[in-house]
Each structure stands twice: as structure tokens, then as C-alpha cells.
Scaffold this motif. Structure first.
Motif, PDB file in Angstrom:
ATOM      1  N   PRO A 123       0.823  -1.220   0.000  1.00  0.00           N
ATOM      2  CA  PRO A 123       0.000   0.000   0.000  1.00  0.00           C
ATOM      3  C   PRO A 123       0.854   1.266   0.000  1.00  0.00           C
ATOM      4  O   PRO A 123       2.073   1.212   0.164  1.00  0.00           O
ATOM      5  CB  PRO A 123      -0.788  -0.126   1.306  1.00  0.00           C
ATOM      6  CG  PRO A 123       0.143  -0.883   2.207  1.00  0.00           C
ATOM      7  CD  PRO A 123       0.852  -1.878   1.318  1.00  0.00           C
ATOM      8  N   GLU A 124       0.196   2.403  -0.171  1.00  0.00           N
ATOM      9  CA  GLU A 124       0.904   3.684  -0.169  1.00  0.00           C
ATOM     10  C   GLU A 124       1.285   4.114   1.239  1.00  0.00           C
ATOM     11  O   GLU A 124       2.179   4.932   1.425  1.00  0.00           O
ATOM     12  CB  GLU A 124       0.040   4.758  -0.831  1.00  0.00           C
ATOM     13  CG  GLU A 124      -0.205   4.503  -2.319  1.00  0.00           C
ATOM     14  CD  GLU A 124      -1.036   5.595  -2.946  1.00  0.00           C
ATOM     15  OE1 GLU A 124      -1.476   6.517  -2.202  1.00  0.00           O
ATOM     16  OE2 GLU A 124      -1.260   5.545  -4.167  1.00  0.00           O
ATOM     17  N   GLN A 125       0.576   3.577   2.235  1.00  0.00           N
ATOM     18  CA  GLN A 125       0.916   3.901   3.618  1.00  0.00           C
ATOM     19  C   GLN A 125       0.699   2.683   4.492  1.00  0.00           C
ATOM     20  O   GLN A 125      -0.017   1.747   4.120  1.00  0.00           O
ATOM     21  CB  GLN A 125       0.053   5.066   4.126  1.00  0.00           C
ATOM     22  CG  GLN A 125      -1.433   4.781   4.161  1.00  0.00           C
ATOM     23  CD  GLN A 125      -2.240   5.986   4.579  1.00  0.00           C
ATOM     24  OE1 GLN A 125      -1.973   7.108   4.170  1.00  0.00           O
ATOM     25  NE2 GLN A 125      -3.242   5.761   5.430  1.00  0.00           N
ATOM     26  N   CYS A 126       1.334   2.693   5.639  1.00  0.00           N
ATOM     27  CA  CYS A 126       1.245   1.548   6.549  1.00  0.00           C
ATOM     28  C   CYS A 126      -0.175   1.429   7.098  1.00  0.00           C
ATOM     29  O   CYS A 126      -0.715   2.391   7.664  1.00  0.00           O
ATOM     30  CB  CYS A 126       2.235   1.722   7.700  1.00  0.00           C
ATOM     31  SG  CYS A 126       2.142   0.404   8.940  1.00  0.00           S
ATOM     32  N   SER A 134       3.219   7.266   5.603  1.00  0.00           N
ATOM     33  CA  SER A 134       3.297   7.159   4.150  1.00  0.00           C
ATOM     34  C   SER A 134       4.603   6.502   3.730  1.00  0.00           C
ATOM     35  O   SER A 134       5.654   6.767   4.297  1.00  0.00           O
ATOM     36  CB  SER A 134       3.176   8.541   3.509  1.00  0.00           C
ATOM     37  OG  SER A 134       3.381   8.454   2.115  1.00  0.00           O
ATOM     38  N   PHE A 135       4.523   5.649   2.704  1.00  0.00           N
ATOM     39  CA  PHE A 135       5.714   5.003   2.171  1.00  0.00           C
ATOM     40  C   PHE A 135       6.300   5.785   1.000  1.00  0.00           C
ATOM     41  O   PHE A 135       7.305   5.388   0.422  1.00  0.00           O
ATOM     42  CB  PHE A 135       5.393   3.579   1.706  1.00  0.00           C
ATOM     43  CG  PHE A 135       5.005   2.649   2.827  1.00  0.00           C
ATOM     44  CD1 PHE A 135       5.571   2.767   4.080  1.00  0.00           C
ATOM     45  CD2 PHE A 135       4.079   1.636   2.619  1.00  0.00           C
ATOM     46  CE1 PHE A 135       5.233   1.916   5.113  1.00  0.00           C
ATOM     47  CE2 PHE A 135       3.723   0.770   3.639  1.00  0.00           C
ATOM     48  CZ  PHE A 135       4.297   0.904   4.890  1.00  0.00           C
ATOM     49  N   SER A 136       5.671   6.863   0.635  1.00  0.00           N
ATOM     50  CA  SER A 136       6.109   7.647  -0.518  1.00  0.00           C
ATOM     51  C   SER A 136       7.536   8.162  -0.315  1.00  0.00           C
ATOM     52  O   SER A 136       7.827   8.902   0.626  1.00  0.00           O
ATOM     53  CB  SER A 136       5.168   8.831  -0.739  1.00  0.00           C
ATOM     54  OG  SER A 136       5.599   9.626  -1.821  1.00  0.00           O
TER      55      SER A 136
END
Length: 219
Positions: free
Chosen positions: A21-24, A30-32
């Protein structure tokens, strides 16, 4: 096609999902533009297309098992593949030679790739064995407990062991050593997929976190 399960770690959790996903989903970070603690890894899928696994023992849900599940309460069916992926299996109507229907099953290879002599004779052995009177419903009836698909497959396996001067395996021994571990693995994987399909993620404490917690408790 069945989706692949992947696993990654974040904030002390092991997170299972079908995509990163884009965030945990646990802490919302956010993993961006950020690297994960560890690279995501694929969880090994215990299922195979039985028609592509040659000279193997197969386990698959029966037609009566409408949910196609592998668990302690589901009905399962067994078969043996030839060198062309045809699945020989014993039913109330005798021996069937299936060209389809075993696309999602558990497989246990019975021959090593370098066993050329056995591989070259495998189809002849399997066809001759399947044509024996003991599998002809007119000569001997199918029995749910004592003369069934498992009897068929295990008897053939022991015949092949005999050609290699190896000892026969009992039903309990073969089941305990080769079949049950794979069924348990398949059951866990199926439950994991169900959880992810329902909640998008399956989150548990990571092993490292558990180990640290155990050490801390002992100090």
C-alpha cells in the motif's frame, strides 16, 4: 488467476497483503519516497497446477467440496500424473484419466529429474497398473474406507518403490510424512488469502518483535 501473497515489515508488525500500500495500514505512515524496513517478499504458494507437475502424487478437493477448501473437515481426492500431465485417479466408476480439473492442488513429486529409466517407463507402469482387475468396478467395488482413491495412489507409489528396491510405506507413514504437512500449509495459506480478501491486510507481531519481547521479559 490466484493472487500472490506478499509480506513486508513495518512498525514491529508483519503485514500480509496482495500489494504494497501507499501507507502503513497499522500506523498510517506514508511510504512515498521512503524505504521499508525490509524488502517485501512473496509468500510461497503451496498450490500447483497438477497437469503441469509430471510423475507426481496430487491432492485436490473433491467435487462435493464446493468451496474447494483444504482443511481438516473438507473432502479430498488423490491422483497420480503421467509424463503428459494426465491425472489418473480412482473413483466409484473405476480409474479416470483427467486432462483437466486439477489446476489447483497440492503436489508431491515422486521421481527425481535424473531418474531417466523410471521416467521413460512411468506411463507404461501407470497404465498397466490402472488396468488391473482390482480397479475394475465390475471385479471389485469402490469402498470409502478400504478401497478408494488413496488406496489406488499409495499402492502405485509402493509398486514404484519396489522397482527401486525400496521398502513400502504404510498409509499412516506416508500421510504423516508427506501429506499432512502440505495440507496444513495449504490450509494456512487459504485462510491467509481469505483474511486479506476480507480486510485487505493480515497483520501480526513480527518474529523479531516477539523475540525481543521474550528476551525483555526474561531480564
Amino acid at each position: 488467476m490466484e493472487k500472490n501473497v506478499i509480506k513486508f515489515s513495518h512498525c514491529g508488525k508483519a503485514i500480509f497483503c496482495f500489494f504494497v500500500p501507499e501507507q502503513c495500514p497499522e500506523c498510517g505512515v506514508s511510504f512515498s519516497g521512503k524505504r521499508l524496513e525490509e524488502a517485501p517478499v512473496s509468500v510461497p504458494n503451496p498450490f500447483s497446477n497438477g497437469h503441469k507437475v509430471l510423475c507426481a502424487f496430487l491432492v485436490a478437493p473433491t467435487e462435493a467440496n464446493t468451496l474447494r477448501e483444504f482443511n481438516g473437515g473438507s473432502d479430498l481426492h488423490t491422483g497420480i500424473t503421467d509424463t503428459n500431465g494426465v491425472v489418473y485417479n480412482y473413483t466409484k466408476n473405476g480409474v479416470c484419466r483427467d486432462h483437466q480439473g486439477w489446476e489447483r492442488c497440492i503436489s508431491i513429486p515422486l521421481v527425481q529429474p535424473d531418474m531417466y529409466n523410471l521416467i521413460n517407463q512411468w506411463d507404461q507402469y501407470l497404465e498397466k497398473f490402472s488396468s488391473a482387475q482390482m480397479w475394475d468396478p465390475l471385479c471389485q467395488s469402490f469402498h470409502e474406507e478400504s478401497h478408494n482413491c488413496y488406496s489406488f495412489t499409495l499402492t502405485f507409489i509402493n509398486r514404484m518403490l519396489a522397482t527401486q528396491s525400496k521398502r513400502a510405506l504404510s498409509k499412516d507413514e506416508f500421510t504423516r510424512t508427506f501429506v499432512l504437512p502440505r495440507i496444513k500449509q495449504a490450509s494456512k495459506y487459504s485462510l491467509l488469502c481469505q483474511e486479506i480478501s476480507k480486510n485487505h491486510f493480515y497483520i501480526v507481531n513480527s518474529l523479531k518483535e516477539d523475540v525481543r519481547g521474550g528476551q525483555s521479559d526474561g531480564d
